[in-house]
Design a protein around this motif. Structure first.
Motif, short mmCIF file in Angstrom:
data_model
loop_
_atom_site.label_atom_id
_atom_site.label_comp_id
_atom_site.label_asym_id
_atom_site.label_seq_id
_atom_site.Cartn_x
_atom_site.Cartn_y
_atom_site.Cartn_z
N ARG A 215 18.22 0.18 88.30
CA ARG A 215 18.64 -0.88 87.66
C ARG A 215 19.37 -0.62 86.54
O ARG A 215 18.94 0.17 85.69
CB ARG A 215 17.46 -1.91 87.29
CG ARG A 215 16.67 -2.45 88.22
CD ARG A 215 15.64 -3.55 87.74
NE ARG A 215 14.57 -3.73 88.71
CZ ARG A 215 13.79 -4.80 89.02
NH1 ARG A 215 14.06 -5.76 87.95
NH2 ARG A 215 12.72 -4.87 89.76
N VAL A 220 18.51 -4.45 82.11
CA VAL A 220 17.15 -4.02 81.52
C VAL A 220 17.02 -4.93 80.24
O VAL A 220 17.99 -5.10 79.36
CB VAL A 220 17.00 -2.56 81.36
CG1 VAL A 220 15.78 -2.24 80.57
CG2 VAL A 220 17.27 -1.94 82.47
N ARG A 241 17.36 -9.48 89.28
CA ARG A 241 15.93 -8.79 89.34
C ARG A 241 15.18 -9.02 87.97
O ARG A 241 15.87 -8.19 87.01
CB ARG A 241 15.79 -7.43 90.16
CG ARG A 241 16.57 -7.39 91.48
CD ARG A 241 16.68 -6.19 91.83
NE ARG A 241 17.53 -5.08 91.23
CZ ARG A 241 17.59 -3.95 91.33
NH1 ARG A 241 17.04 -3.21 92.27
NH2 ARG A 241 18.54 -3.22 90.73
N ARG A 242 14.08 -9.35 87.68
CA ARG A 242 13.37 -9.39 86.55
C ARG A 242 12.19 -8.24 86.61
O ARG A 242 11.64 -8.14 87.43
CB ARG A 242 12.64 -10.67 86.24
CG ARG A 242 11.98 -10.95 85.08
CD ARG A 242 11.34 -11.99 85.07
NE ARG A 242 10.56 -12.40 83.65
CZ ARG A 242 9.39 -11.86 83.40
NH1 ARG A 242 8.61 -11.14 84.15
NH2 ARG A 242 8.85 -12.07 82.12
N SER A 243 12.46 -7.72 85.57
CA SER A 243 11.62 -6.50 85.33
C SER A 243 10.51 -7.03 84.29
O SER A 243 10.49 -7.80 83.51
CB SER A 243 12.08 -5.14 84.51
OG SER A 243 11.32 -4.15 84.30
N THR A 260 5.21 -4.01 78.16
CA THR A 260 5.23 -4.87 79.44
C THR A 260 4.48 -6.25 79.45
O THR A 260 3.59 -6.66 78.47
CB THR A 260 4.31 -3.93 80.41
OG1 THR A 260 3.02 -3.91 80.21
CG2 THR A 260 4.75 -2.43 80.22
N SER A 310 4.27 0.97 86.49
CA SER A 310 5.01 0.00 87.09
C SER A 310 6.38 -0.24 86.68
O SER A 310 7.32 -0.55 87.60
CB SER A 310 4.31 -1.49 86.76
OG SER A 310 3.06 -1.78 87.19
N GLU A 311 6.89 0.48 85.58
CA GLU A 311 8.14 0.61 85.27
C GLU A 311 8.40 2.15 84.81
O GLU A 311 7.42 2.81 83.92
CB GLU A 311 8.40 -0.29 84.17
CG GLU A 311 8.40 -1.65 84.42
CD GLU A 311 7.11 -2.31 84.31
OE1 GLU A 311 6.38 -1.58 83.73
OE2 GLU A 311 6.86 -3.43 84.82
N ASP A 326 11.81 0.13 88.86
CA ASP A 326 10.68 -0.77 88.60
C ASP A 326 9.90 -0.65 90.20
O ASP A 326 10.51 -0.30 91.09
CB ASP A 326 11.07 -2.23 88.74
CG ASP A 326 9.99 -3.26 88.39
OD1 ASP A 326 9.21 -3.32 89.55
OD2 ASP A 326 9.91 -3.67 87.30
N THR A 328 8.69 -2.43 91.85
CA THR A 328 9.12 -3.42 93.20
C THR A 328 10.28 -2.97 93.98
O THR A 328 10.74 -3.26 95.13
CB THR A 328 9.41 -4.79 92.49
OG1 THR A 328 10.28 -4.73 91.53
CG2 THR A 328 8.18 -5.47 91.96
N ASP A 329 11.12 -1.94 93.19
CA ASP A 329 12.15 -1.20 93.84
C ASP A 329 12.10 -0.35 94.79
O ASP A 329 12.64 -0.13 95.79
CB ASP A 329 13.42 -0.71 92.90
CG ASP A 329 13.60 -1.70 91.65
OD1 ASP A 329 14.00 -3.04 91.92
OD2 ASP A 329 13.96 -1.44 90.60
#
Length: 347
Positions: A215, A220, A241-243, A260, A310-311, A326, A328-329
């Motif tokens: 991202r 970010v 996309r939300r981080s 976070t 997670s990040e 992230d 989720t990526d």
């Protein structure tokens, strides 16, 4: 019209099947060990010859040896050596036109007497193309015509009848893998170059550089150390996309911390709402794990897994924020059992 007689089925217990299978595998493994021990300076001669040519390596072989030649061709191509397969029967019907003066030939035949190759050899010689062979004996027609012979020796095929190409094709494949990978190392072939030739699938994805999939910084949530937690979450909404993280930077735009959604939830659970209007630097995770923007995605996945993140902030050489990876990526590129182990930096 007569019909074919029904084939009889011999009683063959599972014990017998496993015993035979193990014997076949052991037979092939023993042949590979013996071939490796007998490998001599001729292997280095073959490497030198291939590296000296500006053109492509042209592989050829008939039948099962031809199928192995095609696999070796694919391995060479994917590891930095341009190569093509030439069917020996089709070669004399026009496909010789694919050959170039800078090319060389790598021919596979256990017997060295395959009719189609015997017809091809003089045509290759007329074109003054060097020939390397993988064959059983140097004294065969193919062996005598070759500048370099990678000799397999007299190998016995596996199985009860010892007829079907098995041990010999396994040996050819191993010899081809050895050639391909040693040449690749000699060329200084890198994992990122490998990724260039494998852009599809999980392998290519994992070897891709992070800066191609991360991202970007503009996506970010970024804030300064003196900003309050409340201001950070209210003012830093981002499209797309939300981080679940806010990245904290200093006056030089260098990453100094991370905060976070899990950290925010923990403050609320502990009834520390008063902290929301305090500087985010008081509760952030200082000096978080980061990764360089020119690293591979595989390296990022490894960090996310081993450190249970997670990040993952992505930084440049000056440790300035470049972007974010992230979980989720990349969750789709991890084994299912591993994906559940991932947690937040602070958690």
């Amino acid at each position: 019209m007569s019909s074919l007689p029904a084939r009889s089925v011999i009683e063959f217990s599972q014990f017998d099947q496993l015993r035979d299978a193990r014997e076949i595998i052991s037979c092939e493994a023993d042949a590979l060990r013996q071939m490796g021990q007998n490998l001599g300076i001729e292997f280095c001669d073959a490497i030198d010859l291939i590296l000296s040519r500006k053109g492509a390596v042209i592989l050829t072989g008939m039948g099962k040896a031809g199928l192995i030649a095609q696999k070796i061709c694919a391995t060479l191509s994917s590891t930095g050596t341009r190569s093509h397969f030439l069917h020996p029967a089709e070669a004399i019907h026009g496909d010789l036109g694919c050959l170039h003066a800078d090319d060389m030939i790598l021919a596979l035949s256990n017997s060295g007497e395959t009719e189609e190759l015997r017809r091809l050899i003089p045509l290759v010689q007329k074109m003054y193309l060097p020939l390397v062979s993988i064959t059983a004996r140097e004294t065969s027609t193919l062996g005598r015509a070759s500048q370099v012979v990678l000799c397999l020796g007299d190998l016995k095929e596996a199985g009860i009848h010892q007829l079907a190409p098995s041990t010999t094709t396994t040996a050819m494949l191993a010899m081809g893998d050895a050639l391909s990978l040693v040449i690749s190392k000699a060329r200084g072939f890198t994992p990122l170059q490998f990724a260039t030739f494998h852009p599809g699938g999980s392998l290519g994805r994992r070897l891709t550089k992070i800066n191609e999939v991360m991202r970007d910084r503009k996506e970010v949530r970024v804030t300064r150390e003196t900003t309050s937690i409340r201001e950070s979450f209210i003012q830093l909404s981002r499209p797309g996309r939300r981080s679940g993280a806010v990245i904290i930077v200093n006056g030089l735009d260098q990453v100094t911390g991370i905060f976070t959604d899990s950290d925010l939830a923990r403050l609320l659970e502990e009834r520390r709402e008063g902290q929301l209007d305090r500087p985010i630097s008081e509760v952030m995770t200082a000096e978080p794990t980061t990764i360089q923007s020119d690293a591979s995605l595989e390296a990022a996945i490894t960090l996310l897994k081993t450190r249970k993140l997670s990040e993952l902030p992505v930084v440049d050489q000056q440790h300035q924020l470049a972007g974010l990876i992230d979980i989720t990526d990349v969750i789709g590129w991890q084994p299912q059992r591993e994906s559940t182990e991932v947690n937040t930096e602070a958690g």
